[in-house]
Design a protein around this motif. Sequence first.
Motif, mmCIF file in Angstrom:
data_model
loop_
_atom_site.group_PDB
_atom_site.id
_atom_site.type_symbol
_atom_site.label_atom_id
_atom_site.label_comp_id
_atom_site.label_asym_id
_atom_site.label_seq_id
_atom_site.Cartn_x
_atom_site.Cartn_y
_atom_site.Cartn_z
ATOM 1 N N UNK A 13 10.310 13.926 6.461
ATOM 2 C CA UNK A 13 10.754 14.017 7.849
ATOM 3 C C UNK A 13 11.816 12.970 8.146
ATOM 4 N N UNK A 14 12.620 13.248 9.131
ATOM 5 C CA UNK A 14 13.628 12.287 9.556
ATOM 6 C C UNK A 14 12.962 10.956 9.885
ATOM 7 N N UNK A 15 13.587 9.887 9.433
ATOM 8 C CA UNK A 15 13.024 8.557 9.606
ATOM 9 C C UNK A 15 12.173 8.090 8.446
ATOM 10 N N UNK A 16 11.866 8.999 7.556
ATOM 11 C CA UNK A 16 11.037 8.664 6.410
ATOM 12 C C UNK A 16 11.826 8.062 5.271
ATOM 13 N N UNK A 17 11.117 7.857 4.147
ATOM 14 C CA UNK A 17 11.710 7.196 2.983
ATOM 15 C C UNK A 17 11.414 7.970 1.701
ATOM 16 N N UNK A 18 12.296 7.825 0.755
ATOM 17 C CA UNK A 18 12.107 8.334 -0.600
ATOM 18 C C UNK A 18 12.733 7.338 -1.559
ATOM 19 N N UNK A 19 12.216 7.310 -2.788
ATOM 20 C CA UNK A 19 12.837 6.506 -3.831
ATOM 21 C C UNK A 19 13.161 7.398 -5.008
ATOM 22 N N UNK A 20 14.435 7.446 -5.343
ATOM 23 C CA UNK A 20 14.891 8.205 -6.494
ATOM 24 C C UNK A 20 14.966 7.284 -7.711
ATOM 25 N N UNK A 21 14.693 7.862 -8.877
ATOM 26 C CA UNK A 21 14.804 7.126 -10.135
ATOM 27 C C UNK A 21 15.698 7.894 -11.087
ATOM 28 N N UNK A 22 16.386 7.163 -11.922
ATOM 29 C CA UNK A 22 17.228 7.769 -12.954
ATOM 30 C C UNK A 22 16.944 7.055 -14.266
ATOM 31 N N UNK A 67 20.696 1.426 5.002
ATOM 32 C CA UNK A 67 19.560 2.359 4.883
ATOM 33 C C UNK A 67 19.164 2.578 3.429
ATOM 34 N N UNK A 68 20.126 2.637 2.539
ATOM 35 C CA UNK A 68 19.872 2.891 1.119
ATOM 36 C C UNK A 68 20.093 1.612 0.323
ATOM 37 N N UNK A 69 19.307 1.453 -0.731
ATOM 38 C CA UNK A 69 19.486 0.324 -1.638
ATOM 39 C C UNK A 69 19.435 0.821 -3.073
ATOM 40 N N UNK A 70 20.480 0.507 -3.823
ATOM 41 C CA UNK A 70 20.498 0.834 -5.251
ATOM 42 C C UNK A 70 20.115 -0.410 -6.027
ATOM 43 N N UNK A 71 19.343 -0.232 -7.076
ATOM 44 C CA UNK A 71 18.914 -1.392 -7.839
ATOM 45 C C UNK A 71 18.609 -0.993 -9.277
ATOM 46 N N UNK A 72 18.635 -1.985 -10.144
ATOM 47 C CA UNK A 72 18.198 -1.820 -11.527
ATOM 48 C C UNK A 72 17.902 -3.187 -12.089
ATOM 49 N N UNK A 73 16.970 -3.243 -13.023
ATOM 50 C CA UNK A 73 16.712 -4.494 -13.722
ATOM 51 C C UNK A 73 17.892 -4.789 -14.620
ATOM 52 N N UNK A 74 18.201 -6.026 -14.763
ATOM 53 C CA UNK A 74 19.331 -6.423 -15.577
ATOM 54 C C UNK A 74 19.238 -5.806 -16.962
ATOM 55 N N UNK A 75 20.286 -5.131 -17.384
ATOM 56 C CA UNK A 75 20.425 -4.572 -18.728
ATOM 57 C C UNK A 75 19.332 -3.558 -19.082
ATOM 58 N N UNK A 76 18.697 -2.997 -18.072
ATOM 59 C CA UNK A 76 17.683 -1.989 -18.331
ATOM 60 C C UNK A 76 17.884 -0.797 -17.403
ATOM 61 N N UNK A 78 15.161 2.220 -15.603
ATOM 62 C CA UNK A 78 15.906 3.128 -14.763
ATOM 63 C C UNK A 78 16.692 2.462 -13.641
ATOM 64 N N UNK A 79 17.462 3.281 -12.978
ATOM 65 C CA UNK A 79 18.176 2.901 -11.770
ATOM 66 C C UNK A 79 17.459 3.551 -10.598
ATOM 67 N N UNK A 80 17.299 2.787 -9.536
ATOM 68 C CA UNK A 80 16.581 3.287 -8.375
ATOM 69 C C UNK A 80 17.517 3.427 -7.178
ATOM 70 N N UNK A 81 17.203 4.385 -6.335
ATOM 71 C CA UNK A 81 17.863 4.492 -5.039
ATOM 72 C C UNK A 81 16.768 4.580 -3.987
ATOM 73 N N UNK A 82 16.546 3.481 -3.284
ATOM 74 C CA UNK A 82 15.577 3.462 -2.202
ATOM 75 C C UNK A 82 16.277 3.944 -0.941
ATOM 76 N N UNK A 83 15.749 5.012 -0.368
ATOM 77 C CA UNK A 83 16.367 5.621 0.809
ATOM 78 C C UNK A 83 15.413 5.506 1.987
ATOM 79 N N UNK A 84 15.810 4.749 2.975
ATOM 80 C CA UNK A 84 15.016 4.567 4.187
ATOM 81 C C UNK A 84 15.737 5.169 5.387
ATOM 82 N N UNK A 85 14.997 5.355 6.460
ATOM 83 C CA UNK A 85 15.577 5.894 7.701
ATOM 84 C C UNK A 85 16.394 7.153 7.428
#
Length: 126
Positions: A13-22, A67-76, A78-85
Motif C-alpha cells: 500500500x502507499x506509504x509502505x516499504x519494500x526491500x529489493x535485493x540483487x 525515500x529510497x536507500x541503496x546499499x551494499x557491503x564493501x566488495x560484496x 548483494x545490493x539492496x534497495x530499501x524503499x520507504x514511503x
Amino acid sequence: QVQLVESGGGLVQAGGSLRLSCTTSGRTFSGYSMGWLRQAPGREREFVAAVSWGGSSTYYVDSVKGRFTISKDSAKTPVYLQMNSLRPEDTAVYYCAADLRPPSTWGRKGASYEHWGQGTQVTVSS
C-alpha cells in the motif's frame, strides 16, 4: 553464465516499504558500480539509484531522494534497495544492473549498462 537476480518485489500500500535485493553469479563484479532502474507500463526505463563497488558512493534520481536507500557491503553483493514511503507512481518493474561507469554518471541520457537482471515487479496501491 553471468547473472544478476533480483528479489523482494511485491504488492504494498502507499506509504509502505519494500526491500529489493540483487545477487550476482557467474563472474566477479569487482570494480563495477551496481544500480537499479525501473520501467513502468508505457514509459521509458528510468534510473533510480546506483552505488560504487565499495559502497561508499551513491547516487539517486531526485524523485526517490529521502525515500529510497541503496546499499551494499564493501566488495560484496548483494545490493539492496530499501524503499520507504512508497507511492503509486513508484509502481514499475525494477531492474538491477552493473556497469563500470561511476554512480554519478548513471541516468545520463543515452547511458547503457553492461549487465542486467530480469526484473522484479513492484506494485504500490493507493
